[in-house]
Design a protein around this motif. Structure first.
Motif, PDB file in Angstrom:
ATOM      1  N   PRO A  76       0.828  -1.140  -0.061  1.00 27.42           N
ATOM      2  CA  PRO A  76       0.078  -0.060   0.015  1.00 27.42           C
ATOM      3  C   PRO A  76       0.693   1.220  -0.059  1.00 27.42           C
ATOM      4  N   HIS A  77       0.187   2.200  -0.773  1.00 29.43           N
ATOM      5  CA  HIS A  77       1.140   3.449  -0.846  1.00 29.43           C
ATOM      6  C   HIS A  77       0.158   4.629   0.060  1.00 29.43           C
ATOM      7  N   GLY A  78       0.699   5.185   0.904  1.00 25.83           N
ATOM      8  CA  GLY A  78       0.183   5.900   1.981  1.00 25.83           C
ATOM      9  C   GLY A  78      -1.126   5.159   2.517  1.00 25.83           C
ATOM     10  N   ALA A  79      -2.370   5.621   2.494  1.00 35.69           N
ATOM     11  CA  ALA A  79      -3.457   5.049   3.137  1.00 35.69           C
ATOM     12  C   ALA A  79      -3.988   4.351   1.939  1.00 35.69           C
ATOM     13  N   GLY A  80      -3.669   4.124   0.799  1.00 34.48           N
ATOM     14  CA  GLY A  80      -4.295   3.656  -0.360  1.00 34.48           C
ATOM     15  C   GLY A  80      -4.124   2.031  -0.282  1.00 34.48           C
ATOM     16  N   PRO A  81      -4.812   1.523  -1.121  1.00 28.71           N
ATOM     17  CA  PRO A  81      -5.099  -0.115  -0.979  1.00 28.71           C
ATOM     18  C   PRO A  81      -3.618  -0.558  -1.797  1.00 28.71           C
ATOM     19  N   ARG A  82      -3.453  -1.959  -1.336  1.00 26.30           N
ATOM     20  CA  ARG A  82      -2.374  -2.826  -2.177  1.00 26.30           C
ATOM     21  C   ARG A  82      -2.724  -2.863  -3.650  1.00 26.30           C
ATOM     22  N   ARG A  83      -1.794  -2.711  -4.406  1.00 23.43           N
ATOM     23  CA  ARG A  83      -2.071  -2.814  -5.832  1.00 23.43           C
ATOM     24  C   ARG A  83      -1.443  -4.046  -6.387  1.00 23.43           C
ATOM     25  N   ALA A  84      -2.026  -4.863  -7.321  1.00 28.77           N
ATOM     26  CA  ALA A  84      -1.790  -5.836  -8.045  1.00 28.77           C
ATOM     27  C   ALA A  84      -1.956  -5.867  -9.576  1.00 28.77           C
ATOM     28  N   MET A  85      -1.438  -6.586 -10.382  1.00 31.08           N
ATOM     29  CA  MET A  85      -1.541  -6.422 -11.942  1.00 31.08           C
ATOM     30  C   MET A  85      -1.482  -7.961 -12.252  1.00 31.08           C
ATOM     31  N   GLN A  86      -2.234  -7.960 -13.323  1.00 28.89           N
ATOM     32  CA  GLN A  86      -2.195  -9.297 -14.426  1.00 28.89           C
ATOM     33  C   GLN A  86      -2.175  -8.696 -15.418  1.00 28.89           C
ATOM     34  N   SER A  87      -1.041  -9.105 -16.042  1.00 27.28           N
ATOM     35  CA  SER A  87      -0.624  -8.605 -17.621  1.00 27.28           C
ATOM     36  C   SER A  87      -1.166  -9.687 -18.735  1.00 27.28           C
ATOM     37  N   LYS A  88      -2.051  -9.301 -19.616  1.00 25.52           N
ATOM     38  CA  LYS A  88      -2.314  -9.954 -20.879  1.00 25.52           C
ATOM     39  C   LYS A  88      -2.029  -8.999 -22.211  1.00 25.52           C
ATOM     40  N   ARG A  89      -1.333  -9.871 -23.083  1.00 21.72           N
ATOM     41  CA  ARG A  89      -1.062  -9.370 -24.411  1.00 21.72           C
ATOM     42  C   ARG A  89      -1.702 -10.516 -25.383  1.00 21.72           C
ATOM     43  N   TYR A  90      -2.604 -10.000 -26.054  1.00 17.89           N
ATOM     44  CA  TYR A  90      -3.443 -11.114 -26.962  1.00 17.89           C
ATOM     45  C   TYR A  90      -2.858 -10.392 -28.435  1.00 17.89           C
ATOM     46  N   LYS A  91      -2.528 -11.526 -29.258  1.00 16.20           N
ATOM     47  CA  LYS A  91      -2.225 -11.377 -30.725  1.00 16.20           C
ATOM     48  C   LYS A  91      -3.509 -11.769 -31.445  1.00 16.20           C
TER      49      LYS A  91
END
Length: 80
Positions: free
Chosen positions: A57-72
């Motif tokens: 978490p950054h400051g009072a913000g939520p934890r961030r997560a990502m799922q990266s997808k790249r479709y051809k």
């Protein structure tokens, strides 16, 4: 509808990147970092339970997560 040239050029460039931390996943993480001001850590390859990167978490913000997808154009999205 025809795409404008800049969007087509960007799409073509993104498709040349490998789908790795040195390529597309890494670029995605760097863009999220730049937009949010935090450090997103990429996880190791393997079973990640749907998460490629996570940040505390950054400051009072939520934890961030990502799922990266790249479709051809040839990617099959069969939902069976």
């Amino acid at each position: 509808m025809k795409r404008p040239a800049p969007a087509s050029d960007l799409r073509a460039a993104l498709l040349t990147l490998p789908a790795t931390r040195e390529g597309f996943e890494g670029l995605t993480a760097q863009l999220i970092d730049a937009a949010t001001g935090g450090a997103l850590r990429l996880l190791a390859s393997g079973d990640q339970l749907g998460v490629d990167g996570i940040a505390d978490p950054h400051g009072a913000g939520p934890r961030r997560a990502m799922q990266s997808k790249r479709y051809k154009p040839t990617t099959s999205l069969d939902r069976t």
